[in-house]
Design an enzyme around this catalytic site. Structure first.
Site: not given
Length: 355
Positions: A131, A243
């Site tokens: 990711c 994130h």
């Protein structure tokens, strides 16, 4: 005709998001099947707004006739089932670390290297990157195209959802415990995560890096350019979803802030929100549920001849996992598996009852 699609790891964070994304993007599926471990057999998961699927056991599922498998069950489970599914003729798009660095498995971010999808024929497996790597290379690609990147220094601020639902529960429980003065005992993460940050994601390696940091370096080179040097520090932060990354880039030739900003604005999958005022940047809280990669804080780094610094944010469960996988499936279906057009009927949902 549409495709027969199986989602492996359907009860996990990413599996559920894959099902949501398939429905949202109207993927050309005639049949959708939810698979997980035998312990989850019989559980129900949502598919879109109107249907639910009853989970079947991965261990005993026959993949014959399945066209595409979207997989996120953990690396160990992927290594066990993927060869069996591939032998049965399915193409696996795997979201785990099981196959990413194998030379005969393409590692794909559609905005960066969609041409690599064609390599799936070697093993019937396509790997979805980590990711944190995905959002970074989406932002780096348009810059690399105009001024070759030499080196990247990145510090990540990664939400607990990247460690699974149990880690999200741990953040919630620890936050509550602090307010009511209960004792805190870390179980999913190595140290207290509530009101704290942990510079430790995945296992430590011999050189002192963590495997998450190693992944960012080797995956970036495989996807974007083998000559790019990458050093990363990956940190878990007390955020549920999203994130963020502070990315410092050194280029081989001159690149201005404005030229970089224009390239990013014109790049697929990127949204630039960069104003040098209060609230003129994006944070993880604002990107939850969103698909693009957001770039802010674009500025010159005066410590090297050709340097820029960026702030890059994305929803790790969507673009960082599910959306990227479904985008790969869309290209695979349209360009390699015959298109699979819908006839107007709803897909057949294996063992489904209406809500």
């Amino acid at each position: 005709m549409g495709f027969k699609v199986a989602v492996v790891g359907a009860t996990g964070n990413v599996g559920r998001e894959i099902l949501t994304t398939l429905a949202e993007r109207n993927f050309p599926a005639d049949e959708v099947i939810a698979l997980a471990s035998s312990a989850s057999m019989g559980r129900e998961v949502s598919f879109g707004e109107d249907d639910i699927l009853r989970v079947q056991a991965l261990d005993t599922f026959d993949f014959k006739g399945t066209d595409i498998v979207l997989s996120s069950p953990g690396a160990k489970a992927s290594k066990a089932f993927a060869p069996r599914a591939a032998k049965a003729g399915a193409v696996i798009i795997d979201n785990t670390s099981a196959f990413r660095m194998e030379p005969d498995v393409p590692l794909v971010v559609p905005e960066v290297n969609p041409e690599a999808i064609a390599q799936y024929r070697k093993r019937n497996i396509i790997a979805n990157p980590n990711c944190s790597t995905i959002q970074m290379v989406v932002a780096l690609k348009p810059l690399h195209d105009i001024a070759r990147i030499k080196r990247v220094v990145v510090a990540t601020y990664q939400s607990v959802s990247g460690a699974g639902r149990a880690a999200m529960d741990e953040l919630f429980a620890q936050t509550r415990a602090i307010y009511v003065n209960d004792p805190i005992k870390p179980e999913q993460l190595t140290k207290q995560i509530a009101f704290n940050v942990i510079p430790h994601i995945d296992v430590f390696m011999d050189d002192g890096s963590t495997k998450e940091e190693w992944k960012m370096a080797v995956e970036t080179r495989k996807i974007l350019d083998p000559d790019i040097a990458v050093t990363a520090t990956c940190v878990r932060v007390p955020v549920f979803i999203g994130h963020a990354e502070a990315v410092n880039v050194e280029f081989a030739s001159a690149i201005s802030e404005e030229r970089a900003r224009t390239a990013l604005r014109n790049a697929p999958g990127v949204v630039v929100l960069d104003h040098r005022v209060d609230e003129g940047y994006v944070t993880p809280a604002e990107v939850a549920g969103e698909d693009p990669v957001y770039v802010s804080r674009i500025r010159r780094d005066p410590t090297v001849p050709h340097g820029l610094s960026l702030w890059v944010v994305a929803d790790n469960l969507r673009k960082g996992a599910a959306v990227n996988a479904v985008q790969i499936a869309e290209i695979l279906a349209a360009e390699h598996l015959g298109g699979g057009k819908r006839t107007g009927a709803r897909p057949k949902l294996e063992l489904v009852r209406a809500k």
